[in-house]
Scaffold this motif. Structure first.
Motif, PDB file in Angstrom:
ATOM      1  N   ILE A  18     -15.679  -9.856  -6.887  1.00  0.00           N
ATOM      2  CA  ILE A  18     -14.291  -9.703  -7.321  1.00  0.00           C
ATOM      3  C   ILE A  18     -13.374  -9.929  -6.120  1.00  0.00           C
ATOM      4  CG2 ILE A  18     -14.896  -8.108  -9.190  1.00  0.00           C
ATOM      5  CD1 ILE A  18     -13.748  -5.859  -7.410  1.00  0.00           C
ATOM      6  N   PRO A  19     -12.100 -10.234  -6.372  1.00  0.00           N
ATOM      7  CA  PRO A  19     -11.168 -10.428  -5.255  1.00  0.00           C
ATOM      8  C   PRO A  19     -10.979  -9.121  -4.474  1.00  0.00           C
ATOM      9  CG  PRO A  19     -10.222 -11.222  -7.329  1.00  0.00           C
ATOM     10  CD  PRO A  19     -11.488 -10.509  -7.660  1.00  0.00           C
ATOM     11  N   SER A  20     -10.835  -9.246  -3.176  1.00  0.00           N
ATOM     12  CA  SER A  20     -10.560  -8.068  -2.342  1.00  0.00           C
ATOM     13  C   SER A  20      -9.152  -7.567  -2.624  1.00  0.00           C
ATOM     14  CB  SER A  20     -10.689  -8.411  -0.862  1.00  0.00           C
ATOM     15  OG  SER A  20     -12.015  -8.754  -0.557  1.00  0.00           O
ATOM     16  N   PRO A  21      -8.969  -6.252  -2.661  1.00  0.00           N
ATOM     17  CA  PRO A  21      -7.628  -5.716  -2.904  1.00  0.00           C
ATOM     18  C   PRO A  21      -6.736  -5.906  -1.681  1.00  0.00           C
ATOM     19  CG  PRO A  21      -9.168  -3.941  -2.472  1.00  0.00           C
ATOM     20  CD  PRO A  21      -9.976  -5.204  -2.516  1.00  0.00           C
ATOM     21  N   LYS A  22      -5.443  -5.782  -1.891  1.00  0.00           N
ATOM     22  CA  LYS A  22      -4.444  -5.833  -0.816  1.00  0.00           C
ATOM     23  C   LYS A  22      -3.821  -4.450  -0.684  1.00  0.00           C
ATOM     24  CE  LYS A  22      -4.737 -10.365  -0.488  1.00  0.00           C
ATOM     25  NZ  LYS A  22      -6.063 -10.721  -0.115  1.00  0.00           N
ATOM     26  N   ALA A  23      -3.502  -4.073   0.548  1.00  0.00           N
ATOM     27  CA  ALA A  23      -2.837  -2.788   0.776  1.00  0.00           C
ATOM     28  C   ALA A  23      -1.342  -2.950   0.519  1.00  0.00           C
ATOM     29  CB  ALA A  23      -3.081  -2.318   2.204  1.00  0.00           C
ATOM     30  N   LEU A  29      -6.125   0.106   3.488  1.00  0.00           N
ATOM     31  CA  LEU A  29      -7.259  -0.604   2.912  1.00  0.00           C
ATOM     32  C   LEU A  29      -8.485  -0.258   3.743  1.00  0.00           C
ATOM     33  CD1 LEU A  29      -8.142  -2.663   0.753  1.00  0.00           C
ATOM     34  CD2 LEU A  29      -7.729  -4.444   2.442  1.00  0.00           C
ATOM     35  N   ILE A  30      -9.548   0.139   3.067  1.00  0.00           N
ATOM     36  CA  ILE A  30     -10.782   0.522   3.749  1.00  0.00           C
ATOM     37  C   ILE A  30     -11.879  -0.453   3.382  1.00  0.00           C
ATOM     38  CG2 ILE A  30     -12.532   2.316   4.031  1.00  0.00           C
ATOM     39  CD1 ILE A  30     -10.300   4.354   3.315  1.00  0.00           C
ATOM     40  N   GLN A  31     -12.497  -1.033   4.378  1.00  0.00           N
ATOM     41  CA  GLN A  31     -13.647  -1.907   4.165  1.00  0.00           C
ATOM     42  C   GLN A  31     -14.876  -1.009   4.072  1.00  0.00           C
ATOM     43  OE1 GLN A  31     -14.265  -4.875   7.166  1.00  0.00           O
ATOM     44  NE2 GLN A  31     -16.092  -5.673   6.170  1.00  0.00           N
ATOM     45  N   ASN A  97     -16.903   6.798  -0.520  1.00  0.00           N
ATOM     46  CA  ASN A  97     -17.064   5.638   0.331  1.00  0.00           C
ATOM     47  C   ASN A  97     -16.945   5.979   1.820  1.00  0.00           C
ATOM     48  OD1 ASN A  97     -17.258   3.803  -1.874  1.00  0.00           O
ATOM     49  ND2 ASN A  97     -15.067   4.039  -2.160  1.00  0.00           N
ATOM     50  N   VAL A  98     -17.663   5.217   2.644  1.00  0.00           N
ATOM     51  CA  VAL A  98     -17.570   5.286   4.090  1.00  0.00           C
ATOM     52  C   VAL A  98     -17.254   3.876   4.572  1.00  0.00           C
ATOM     53  CG1 VAL A  98     -18.870   5.689   6.227  1.00  0.00           C
ATOM     54  CG2 VAL A  98     -19.263   7.146   4.227  1.00  0.00           C
ATOM     55  N   GLY A  99     -16.327   3.767   5.505  1.00  0.00           N
ATOM     56  CA  GLY A  99     -15.995   2.437   6.011  1.00  0.00           C
ATOM     57  C   GLY A  99     -14.956   2.538   7.113  1.00  0.00           C
ATOM     58  N   LYS A 100     -14.298   1.414   7.379  1.00  0.00           N
ATOM     59  CA  LYS A 100     -13.268   1.394   8.415  1.00  0.00           C
ATOM     60  C   LYS A 100     -11.953   0.904   7.830  1.00  0.00           C
ATOM     61  CE  LYS A 100     -14.166  -3.195  10.266  1.00  0.00           C
ATOM     62  NZ  LYS A 100     -14.387  -3.995  11.430  1.00  0.00           N
ATOM     63  N   VAL A 101     -10.858   1.442   8.346  1.00  0.00           N
ATOM     64  CA  VAL A 101      -9.535   1.049   7.894  1.00  0.00           C
ATOM     65  C   VAL A 101      -9.247  -0.343   8.447  1.00  0.00           C
ATOM     66  CG1 VAL A 101      -7.063   1.576   7.995  1.00  0.00           C
ATOM     67  CG2 VAL A 101      -8.735   3.437   7.779  1.00  0.00           C
TER      68      VAL A 101
END
Length: 104
Positions: A18-23, A29-31, A97-101
């Motif tokens: 799916i398309p990545s969201p935009k902040a 936005l967290i990857q 979720n765990v990720g980076k901003v």
């Protein structure tokens, strides 16, 4: 990006691109690098999806009351289309979720 989706109609689970969201302004936005898929929650959704229409109704009597009320106010055809549309939707799975901003 990849997203796990589950059908309310038949309980099938798929991995979809799916398309990545935009902040938006004021959001971040967290990857995601890791996510939790709860076996209890997802199992319940799979079981619900595999039920026929009557079994679905029996398992959620409060939703049946809402459908009856909608039929009284909006008519049978409109209500049928709304229920069909709801069951055609896919639910995104995964939380905690765990990720980076990556944007803020």
């Amino acid at each position: 990006m990849k997203q796990i989706l589950q059908s309310l109609k038949d309980g099938t689970t798929i991995l979809e691109d799916i398309p990545s969201p935009k902040a938006n302004n004021g959001e971040c936005l967290i990857q995601t690098s890791k996510t939790l898929i709860s076996s209890g929650t997802e199992r319940m959704l799979i079981d619900f999806g595999k039920k026929n229409f009557i079994q679905k109704a029996q398992s959620q009597p409060e939703k049946v009351k809402q459908v009856i009320q909608k039929a009284k106010t909006d008519g049978l055809l409109s209500t049928f289309e709304a229920v069909k549309s709801k069951l055609d939707q896919q639910i995104a799975l995964g939380y905690c979720n765990v990720g980076k901003v990556t944007a803020s």
